[in-house]
Design an enzyme around this catalytic site. Structure first.
Site: not given
Ligand code: ACM
Length: 691
Positions: A252, A315-317
């Site tokens: 992100h 988050d969300e790698v």
């Protein structure tokens, strides 16, 4: 229903119901409340007397009086603060100053006693005074004698010490005034943490003096100067709210890489992200230069943001940037790392050391919960309550956000039902439960602009605030909705714009002041739920897509449709009360002519034209429901095939069109089934989010 929940208060509440109508519109509901008789007038000579040594009380009282002026329309020359032995109508006593910066877990309790002669507010700390003053403001009501506060004694304290709202200023930039008015509303419902999501793929929003290309190249010029950040922190502090910054890394993070491509795992150039979803770019965790950069950057931001906690996202790698770089693969191999999770854990441990070096406690999304992460980090659980339970069980402190995502456009009741101590956390030991600090709602900003963001936060946020403040047994849905409706209107005077902007946006779409028919329709529409707005779009929305359509205007929860459903539920459950059918008929008859009434606006406005199919459906369904009532009145069974035909119509009408849902469909289905004498069933909402 409302009084039934508070069994023991029944008698006392009846007294107040007789002397004050409507019932108390407090939200969050206090821990203990004893109504009395009579009321204290709020007239232009109303005076606040300060007792206690904290010099901060003066500004707390000034802010309170300003709020009281907004709630009553009184003037700056009315309503004064006095000190010492002077007489007054509201005596405030704080036994100790609260801390600066505000600390997690400071005492926020208070006692408020109101008699017809005066009110007394006492609290162990000035924070409790702030919370009690908000209760006082919610008690102000109009009476035949003017504004009054009912006589009452309230003993109150929060259930959880961390009660937050996250606002994403990255995907759409939220100017200072948006943040400040939302801080006012947060204070009004006793929230105490503003989590500020300041960087993401779509924008880097804070001025860095050490790395100016962050904001210069990563923000389209839309960022907060350090001066503005300090002002907002001071503004929040004056209202008893901590500000926790989040700089999301290592994923992100595209907006950082525009100005500093060397941070990335792959060669640039990079540009500001416009689309939504999970992006591939990620920082390179294998290079010392990455940590040198982060050390300087975090050092700068740790000074700017005084709060104890520092959120690093995490988050969300998706790992693609790491998979595709042979040097990163080599590094992983050399260090015995078997997966991208191992690499992320390595990154997180190194960043945690930097955060700790600057005296801060690290916080991150639940993806940072990986082996060997120090136990003092705080885990924010967004992927489900299980990760919160796992974190607590492993000895980490945690806060719950799963179930409190405001961007999923779910009804208030769905959020209200989510409790940090139910589900997988319910079976934790008492010691593990102590690790759960509270919760935070999240306002992700893919589909909000400065214009409509308040309408996605408020009033639903007030019900989440109640979940986090009030005793666990305060769960009655009808009571919540009754009070929420009053609090929603009350919030107009606090300054959030969910109601005022609604009318403005309707008028703008109509190109006309006469918005009666449009409002009648949009009052019954809701944006599609969960992530289906993205899935349904034929042209994928981006951060540059205008947000000026009906889907951006319609409220997350149609109160009109909810009320209509309540009436229909009562009607089909029987016994039918006098007036019920007349009320249904009056409503359906009005809706039946919606398409006809809306046609002139549709003829001149694309925005109205877009929802004409919904208007036509509303008209046809209302006609079908009136027919259903006719059959019932005549004691006739509808002809063969009628029910099926109408139910098909309802099904079609409930499909998303223009990314909005017509929320009266389930109730109309029930009327049709009821008149046909078949089983009455609940129509499932299409494209409902996985929660
Ligand atoms: C998140 O929603 N990715 C924290």
């Amino acid at each position: 229903m409302f009084f039934a929940v508070f069994g023991i208060l029944l008698l006392a509440s009846q007294v107040i119901a007789e002397t004050h109508s409507p019932a108390l519109n407090l939200m969050p509901w206090p821990a203990s409340i004893k109504p009395a008789t009579g009321s204290l007038p709020i007239d232009p000579t109303f005076t606040v007397v300060l007792k206690g040594s904290d010099p901060r009380l003066q500004s707390v009282a000034e802010i309170f009086l300003n709020d009281l002026r907004r709630h009553t329309g009184m003037l700056a020359t009315n309503l004064q603060v006095a000190t010492g032995s002077q007489a007054g109508q509201l005596e405030i006593q704080s036994n100790a100053a609260s801390k600066n910066p505000q600390q997690l877990g400071e005492d926020e309790s208070y006692t408020l006693t109101v008699t017809p002669v005066k009110a007394e507010l006492t609290a162990p700390t000035t924070l409790g005074v702030m919370r009690g003053l908000q209760t006082f403001l919610q008690l102000v009501e109009v009476s035949p004698q003017g504004f009054v506060v009912p006589a009452i004694t309230i003993d109150d304290k929060p259930r959880f010490e961390w009660r937050g709202l996250m606002i994403d200023s990255s995907r759409h930039f939220m100017p200072v005034d948006v943040i400040e008015r939302n801080l006012d509303a947060m204070a009004a419902v006793k929230l105490n943490v503003f989590h500020w999501h300041l960087s993401d793929n779509q924008g880097f929003r804070v001025e860095s003096k050490k790395f100016p290309k962050l904001q210069e190249m990563g923000s389209d010029g839309l960022y907060y100067t350090q001066e503005q950040v300090r002002d907002i922190i001071a503004y929040a502090h004056e209202r008893g709210i901590r500000v926790v910054p989040e700089f999301d890394m290592p994923g992100h993070s595209t907006s950082w890489l525009v100005g500093y491509p060397d941070l990335a795992s792959n060669p640039g150039p990079y540009s500001i992200g416009r689309e939504f979803g999970v992006f591939d770019p990620a920082m390179d965790p294998t290079r010392d230069s990455t940590y040198k950069f982060l050390d300087k950057f975090i050092g700068e931001m740790a000074k700017l943001f005084p709060d104890q906690f520092f959120h690093i996202g995490g988050d969300e790698v998706n790992g693609k940037a790491w998979d595709s770089n042979p040097k990163i693969q080599e590094f992983m191999h050399a260090h015995g790392m078997k997966s991208n999770n191992d690499l992320q854990a390595y990154f997180t441990r190194r960043v945690q050391k930097i955060v700790a070096k600057y005296g801060k406690t690290m916080e991150g999304w639940d993806e940072i919960l990986l082996p060997e992460i120090p136990k003092d980090v705080v885990i924010q659980s967004w992927r489900g309550q299980k990760s919160l339970a796992d974190a607590a069980h492993q000895g980490y402190r945690g806060i719950l956000s799963s179930g409190y995502y405001l961007d999923l456009i779910n009804p208030t009741s769905a959020h209200y039902a989510v409790d940090p101590f139910t589900g997988p956390t319910a079976s934790l030991s008492d010691a593990d439960k102590q690790k759960i600090l509270g919760g935070e709602a999240c306002m992700w900003a893919e589909y909000v602009s400065p214009e409509n963001v308040d309408s996605r936060i408020w009033p639903r946020m007030a019900a989440i605030a109640e979940r986090l403040w009030s005793p666990q047994n305060i769960t009655d849905i009808n009571s919540m909705y009754e009070r929420l409706s009053a609090v929603n209107t009350w919030l107009d005077a606090v300054g959030v714009t969910q109601n005022t902007q609604y009318n403005m946006m309707l008028r703008r779409m109509a190109g006309d002041d006469d918005i009666g028919a449009l409002r009648e329709l949009v009052d019954l529409l809701e944006p599609v739920k969960g992530y289906s707005r993205y899935q349904l779009a034929t042209t994928k929305p981006t951060s540059l897509t205008p947000m000026n359509r009906v889907v951006d205007t319609a409220r997350p929860e149609s109160i009109k449709a909810r009320e209509f459903a309540g009436l229909v539920n009562a009607f089909v459950a029987g016994p039918i009360k006098p007036g019920m059918e007349a009320e249904l008929r009056a409503q359906l008859t009005a809706w039946k002519s919606n398409a006809e009434n809306l046609q002139p606006l549709a003829a001149k406005s694309w925005f109205v034209q877009e929802v004409m199919p919904q208007s036509q459906n509303l008209s046809s369904l209302s006609a079908a429901a009136l027919q259903a009532l006719d059959y019932l009145d005549r004691g006739e069974k509808p002809p063969a095939g009628w029910e099926q035909q109408q139910l098909t119509l309802v099904q079609q009408a409930y499909q998303p069109k223009a990314q909005v849902l017509l929320m009266v469909c389930p109730a109309i289905q029930k009327l049709i089934q009821y008149s046909a004498g078949t089983q009455v069933t609940e129509l499932a909402i299409p494209q409902r989010a996985a929660e």
